[in-house]
Design a protein around this motif. Sequence first.
Motif, PDB file in Angstrom:
ATOM      1  N   HIS A 151      68.020  88.644  79.482  1.00  0.00           N
ATOM      2  CA  HIS A 151      67.019  87.918  78.711  1.00  0.00           C
ATOM      3  C   HIS A 151      65.759  87.857  79.560  1.00  0.00           C
ATOM      4  N   PHE A 152      64.761  88.669  79.204  1.00  0.00           N
ATOM      5  CA  PHE A 152      63.552  88.765  80.026  1.00  0.00           C
ATOM      6  C   PHE A 152      62.503  87.703  79.692  1.00  0.00           C
ATOM      7  N   ALA A 153      62.639  87.040  78.561  1.00  0.00           N
ATOM      8  CA  ALA A 153      61.629  86.050  78.171  1.00  0.00           C
ATOM      9  C   ALA A 153      61.563  84.910  79.171  1.00  0.00           C
ATOM     10  N   GLY A 154      60.353  84.439  79.461  1.00  0.00           N
ATOM     11  CA  GLY A 154      60.176  83.326  80.387  1.00  0.00           C
ATOM     12  C   GLY A 154      60.210  81.993  79.665  1.00  0.00           C
ATOM     13  N   CYS A 155      60.605  80.953  80.383  1.00  0.00           N
ATOM     14  CA  CYS A 155      60.655  79.618  79.797  1.00  0.00           C
ATOM     15  C   CYS A 155      59.255  79.202  79.340  1.00  0.00           C
ATOM     16  N   PRO A 156      59.108  78.730  78.120  1.00  0.00           N
ATOM     17  CA  PRO A 156      57.779  78.356  77.612  1.00  0.00           C
ATOM     18  C   PRO A 156      57.144  77.177  78.342  1.00  0.00           C
ATOM     19  N   TYR A 157      57.957  76.406  79.073  1.00  0.00           N
ATOM     20  CA  TYR A 157      57.413  75.264  79.799  1.00  0.00           C
ATOM     21  C   TYR A 157      56.989  75.627  81.225  1.00  0.00           C
ATOM     22  N   ALA A 158      57.418  76.797  81.720  1.00  0.00           N
ATOM     23  CA  ALA A 158      57.202  77.135  83.125  1.00  0.00           C
ATOM     24  C   ALA A 158      55.736  77.372  83.467  1.00  0.00           C
ATOM     25  N   SER A 159      54.982  77.969  82.549  1.00  0.00           N
ATOM     26  CA  SER A 159      53.599  78.326  82.852  1.00  0.00           C
ATOM     27  C   SER A 159      52.707  77.110  83.097  1.00  0.00           C
ATOM     28  N   ASP A 160      53.091  75.963  82.552  1.00  0.00           N
ATOM     29  CA  ASP A 160      52.284  74.753  82.715  1.00  0.00           C
ATOM     30  C   ASP A 160      52.687  73.950  83.947  1.00  0.00           C
ATOM     31  N   SER A 161      53.675  74.441  84.697  1.00  0.00           N
ATOM     32  CA  SER A 161      54.196  73.687  85.829  1.00  0.00           C
ATOM     33  C   SER A 161      53.436  73.995  87.113  1.00  0.00           C
ATOM     34  N   PHE A 162      53.590  73.118  88.086  1.00  0.00           N
ATOM     35  CA  PHE A 162      52.996  73.334  89.402  1.00  0.00           C
ATOM     36  C   PHE A 162      53.613  74.578  90.044  1.00  0.00           C
ATOM     37  N   ARG A 163      54.912  74.765  89.830  1.00  0.00           N
ATOM     38  CA  ARG A 163      55.579  75.963  90.350  1.00  0.00           C
ATOM     39  C   ARG A 163      54.930  77.220  89.784  1.00  0.00           C
ATOM     40  N   GLY A 164      54.587  77.193  88.505  1.00  0.00           N
ATOM     41  CA  GLY A 164      53.939  78.347  87.890  1.00  0.00           C
ATOM     42  C   GLY A 164      52.594  78.656  88.539  1.00  0.00           C
ATOM     43  N   GLU A 165      51.821  77.618  88.844  1.00  0.00           N
ATOM     44  CA  GLU A 165      50.531  77.805  89.504  1.00  0.00           C
ATOM     45  C   GLU A 165      50.711  78.391  90.898  1.00  0.00           C
ATOM     46  N   VAL A 166      51.661  77.860  91.642  1.00  0.00           N
ATOM     47  CA  VAL A 166      51.927  78.352  92.997  1.00  0.00           C
ATOM     48  C   VAL A 166      52.416  79.800  92.940  1.00  0.00           C
ATOM     49  N   GLY A 167      53.261  80.102  91.940  1.00  0.00           N
ATOM     50  CA  GLY A 167      53.764  81.463  91.785  1.00  0.00           C
ATOM     51  C   GLY A 167      52.651  82.465  91.550  1.00  0.00           C
ATOM     52  N   GLN A 168      51.692  82.105  90.714  1.00  0.00           N
ATOM     53  CA  GLN A 168      50.558  82.990  90.460  1.00  0.00           C
ATOM     54  C   GLN A 168      49.709  83.191  91.711  1.00  0.00           C
ATOM     55  N   PHE A 169      49.546  82.137  92.490  1.00  0.00           N
ATOM     56  CA  PHE A 169      48.783  82.221  93.735  1.00  0.00           C
ATOM     57  C   PHE A 169      49.447  83.199  94.716  1.00  0.00           C
TER      58      PHE A 169
END
Length: 307
Positions: free
Chosen positions: A226-244
């Motif tokens: 299942h490749f889809a990402g959790c819809p709540y993850a992008s708004d999280s602090f973890r998501g921001e750090v991951g993009q950085f």
Amino acid sequence: MKTCTKCGASEVIIEKKHSGQRFCQDCFIQGAQLKILKDIRKYKLIEKGDKVLVALSGGKDSVMVLDILNSLYERNIIDMAAVTIDEGIKGYREDGVRIARDHARRLGIEHNVVTFKDSFDTTLDDIMASSSERGACTYCGVFRRWILNREARDMGATKIATGHNLDDETQAILMNYLEGNIENLTRIGPKTSSRSEKFTVKIKPLREIPEKEVALYALARGLEVHFAGCPYASDSFRGEVGQFIKQLSRNHPTIMYSTLRGFDKLKPVIKKEFAKEFDVGLCMQCGEPSAHELCRACTFCSELDTE
């Protein structure tokens, strides 16, 4: 023409920027499997006779863990089971549950599907639709850990294997440092030793494997995930750090490895200075292990009931 660094084949599927190595499909698969099995031995994640409970979401990371550990299961080195947690995210979790069931059935292993609804009488969708100020990842992490520990005990597991990869681990290191959660840093590692026998030890076999290599492994092995990402993850602090971290990695391909290696060298010093010992008792409400009268899961449930 670029060829496989190991066997000389011309059909290269990956070139690792951090090392300059190139691999064909077969060499990449074999190399990934050997690396993870080597890390399992190096960090003593698994012992002969262990019953390992795989936290199987149906995503690429947990399916890769299942695939790797199956080689030990088939050789009767370990026993293996799986649990899939349905958080109640409409339009997202259904495919993952189906894929997890299919893999468990294919391998012939014990498998349970546990829902937030049955365990806590709510879903993550319901929680996030309320007026709660906590982020989705906070609730999800606490509730998932509660379920995993209970299922591990009920299924007789001695270890819980999660699909945390190199990206996840470096994100956790940076997140906790930026937030000043030094005590949390003392608990990050390939093997989470329990403060009490009431908690089952957690292991991370993929801790040194980048996320993109996990995805490529699933594709190269022909594993349905299942490749889809959790819809709540992008708004999280973890998501921001991951993009950085991903942005840094474009020009500095070794940054995640150096972050991990540097942290592992510092951890013994941090642990000596900041690690705290807690007397672990039982939650007065649910009976699960807790350092306080109420465990965090029951505390969250109480907060939600009063909102």
